[in-house]
Design an enzyme around this catalytic site. Structure first.
Site, short mmCIF file in Angstrom:
data_model
loop_
_atom_site.label_atom_id
_atom_site.label_comp_id
_atom_site.label_asym_id
_atom_site.label_seq_id
_atom_site.Cartn_x
_atom_site.Cartn_y
_atom_site.Cartn_z
N THR A 1 24.81 75.05 37.62
CA THR A 1 24.88 73.42 37.96
C THR A 1 25.10 72.74 36.96
OG1 THR A 1 23.75 73.91 40.21
CG2 THR A 1 23.87 71.69 39.73
N GLU B 1 27.28 76.91 43.16
CA GLU B 1 26.79 77.94 44.20
C GLU B 1 25.88 76.82 45.20
OE1 GLU B 1 27.56 80.99 44.77
OE2 GLU B 1 26.18 80.45 46.55
N LEU C 1 23.74 78.67 47.56
CA LEU C 1 22.93 79.37 48.53
C LEU C 1 21.43 78.77 48.39
CD1 LEU C 1 20.88 81.01 46.28
CD2 LEU C 1 23.07 82.22 45.92
N GLU D 1 17.35 79.62 48.73
CA GLU D 1 16.16 80.41 48.57
C GLU D 1 15.87 80.89 50.01
OE1 GLU D 1 13.33 79.59 45.90
OE2 GLU D 1 14.51 78.78 44.55
N LEU E 1 17.30 67.47 59.22
CA LEU E 1 16.60 66.29 60.00
C LEU E 1 15.15 66.72 60.53
CD1 LEU E 1 19.48 64.95 62.28
CD2 LEU E 1 18.75 64.10 60.29
N GLY F 1 8.97 65.57 57.47
CA GLY F 1 7.78 66.48 56.69
C GLY F 1 7.32 65.95 55.43
N CYS G 1 15.92 72.66 43.39
CA CYS G 1 17.40 72.11 43.03
C CYS G 1 17.38 70.70 43.52
CB CYS G 1 18.24 73.15 44.07
SG CYS G 1 18.07 74.66 43.64
N LYS H 1 8.85 76.01 50.43
CA LYS H 1 9.18 76.31 51.86
C LYS H 1 9.11 77.71 52.07
CE LYS H 1 14.09 77.79 50.69
NZ LYS H 1 15.65 77.50 51.20
N ARG I 1 8.01 75.95 42.65
CA ARG I 1 8.41 74.84 41.69
C ARG I 1 8.72 73.56 42.29
NH1 ARG I 1 13.60 77.79 39.11
NH2 ARG I 1 13.53 79.03 40.99
#
Ligand code: UGA
Length: 436
Positions: A121, A151, A153, A155, A250, A253, A260, A320, A327
């Site tokens: 990126t 990209e 994708l 994780e 949506l 939390g 990212c 997550k 990180r």
């Protein structure tokens, strides 16, 4: 096709294995000798579903190998992917030094025409910078083309996202290079978008910034829900049924984390500044997220005026579920703040490796949820791991010093918490009570 992938982080590794799966011959290059050794032995240094099985199949079929020798790898390949890291500088700009370094090395090794693809990126204009490096190093249009191929994708779902992505963006003006990449991506179940390098570079930042903005937006609505007794889960569901909005991202939390969204939102603001283009929305997205991740600390402090010596239990450390990545995880910001206020931290996360123990040697790492809540004054759920959905809440409430639960991911029903003996419960816009 013969492909070289430079950088075997998340993106490089998943891309390399996906290409190998479709019968291409891949050489991966990385400067980290330990990673190279592990990978050649079929061991994946990160946790990502399905990756280790695919790696071992590809090694067995001799479709992939790992080396430190960039020169040989370049000479043997027709397409070269650059997938090295682009971390954030203190002023939010992007550090592209690794990309520049690799580009210099590649340009020295080029012996005939190659397609050089930037997967990292990178800020707008980087593809042009790389092209200039190649030209300055004595190469010309006959030797190379540069393509921007960001990209998308995630994780935890990386392989599936790469193999069945919504789109593959290819930014380049050379028909020759695009024809080669079109052939490479033909077996993938995805839509190809052909555009300029600048547009491709910006699509990546715009996507991540938009998703991050959706999260901060719903979190602000959730915070209002807590004050007016409305329910965020029903609101998110209703919003998501509108196709123009879409149901994804949506989920309210304690904010977004990971390698990212925090990095790319800051980068976009910094890129905007460079071109005198304001990004008020993204600046607010970042600010909302920084406050949101500390919301549990605010709630626990409002309940207990003094946290000194109190044990707080952190459930989940990763940013997550489905990954071992911590990180920029909200949990780390929460832990830091609680430690500053004199609390003692016990935590549980079966995914997290020993490396975190070096970062936080004072924290008590437990082997299960029951150990974690022993003598505790509050549980904070930071990650929605599967095993937290159906916990024996009654048992937990009994063991605790005072049964208080802050559900930072809205996975525990308020009525269930009440019936199980919790005296105090907070969610993120999904109900709350405090019996004190
Ligand atoms: C993100 C993007 O989703 C990918 O498309 C992109 O390729 C990737 O960044 C990247 O730039 O490499 P990732 O960071 O793996 O992927 O994780 P996400 O699934 O997007 O989640 C990011 C954070 O947002 C997590 O902390 C998650 O808990 C949070 N989140 C996500 C919410 O709080 N609410 C939601 O509704 C969705």
């Amino acid at each position: 096709m013969k492909i070289c992938v430079v950088g075997v982080g998340y993106v490089g590794l998943v891309a390399a294995l996906s290409f190998a799966k479709y019968n291409n011959d891949i050489i991966c290059v990385d400067k980290d000798i330990n990673k190279i050794k592990q990978l050649n032995n079929g061991i994946i240094p990160i946790f990502e579903e399905g990756l280790e099985e695919l790696l071992n199949t590809c090694i067995k079929n001799k479709k992939i190998s790992f080396t430190q020798d960039l020169d040989v790898a370049i000479k043997k390949s027709e397409i070269i992917f650059i997938a090295v890291g682009t971390p954030t500088n203190d002023d939010w700009s992007v550090d592209i030094s690794q990309v520049i370094h690799v580009a210099n090395e590649i340009s020295k090794a080029i012996n005939k025409y190659k397609v050089v693809v930037i997967k990292s990126t990178v800020p707008v204009g980087t593809n042009d910078k790389i092209k200039k490096i190649f030209l300055n190093n004595g190469l010309n249009d006959k030797h190379f083309d540069i393509v921007s191929n960001p990209e998308f994708l995630r994780e935890g779902k990386a392989l599936n996202d790469f193999l069945n992505g919504d789109r593959m963006v290819l930014g380049c003006e050379s028909k020759r290079a695009l024809k080669i990449l079109e052939k490479l991506y033909r077996p993938f179940n995805t839509k190809l978008i052909f555009t300029t390098p600048q547009t491709a570079e910006l699509i990546k930042y715009a996507s991540n910034a938009f998703l991050a903005t959706k999260i901060s937006f719903i979190n602000e609505i959730a915070n209002l829900c807590s004050k007016v007794n409305a329910n965020i889960e029903t609101i998110s569901y209703a919003l998501g049924l509108d196709n123009r909005i879409s149901a994804e991202f949506l989920k309210a939390g304690i904010g977004y984390g990971g390698s990212c969204f925090p990095k790319d939102t800051k980068a976009l603001v910094s890129i905007g500044k460079e071109y005198n283009s304001s990004f008020n929305i993204i600046e607010s997205t970042i600010e909302v997220n920084e406050n949101q991740r500390l919301l549990p600390v605010k709630l626990v402090c409002e309940h207990y005026n003094d946290l000194n010596g109190k044990i707080i239990s952190i459930f989940g450390l990763t940013f997550k579920p489905g990954t071992d990545d911590i990180r920029e995880a909200p949990s780390l910001y929460i832990i830091n703040e609680l430690l500053k206020k004199g609390a003692k931290i016990k935590c549980y996360d079966p995914m997290v490796s020993n490396e975190i123990k070096n970062i936080y040697p004072d924290i008590i790492y437990c082997n299960n949820i029951y150990e974690t809540v022993d003598n505790s004054s509050c549980i904070i759920i930071c990650t929605e791991l599967m095993e937290f959905y159906n916990m024996n809440l009654k048992e937990l409430a009994k063991i605790m010093n005072y049964p208080m639960l802050i559900d930072g991911r809205n996975i525990i029903d308020m009525e269930k918490a009440k019936k199980s003996g919790f005296q105090c419960y907070y969610s993120i816009g999904n109900g709350s009570y405090d019996n004190n």
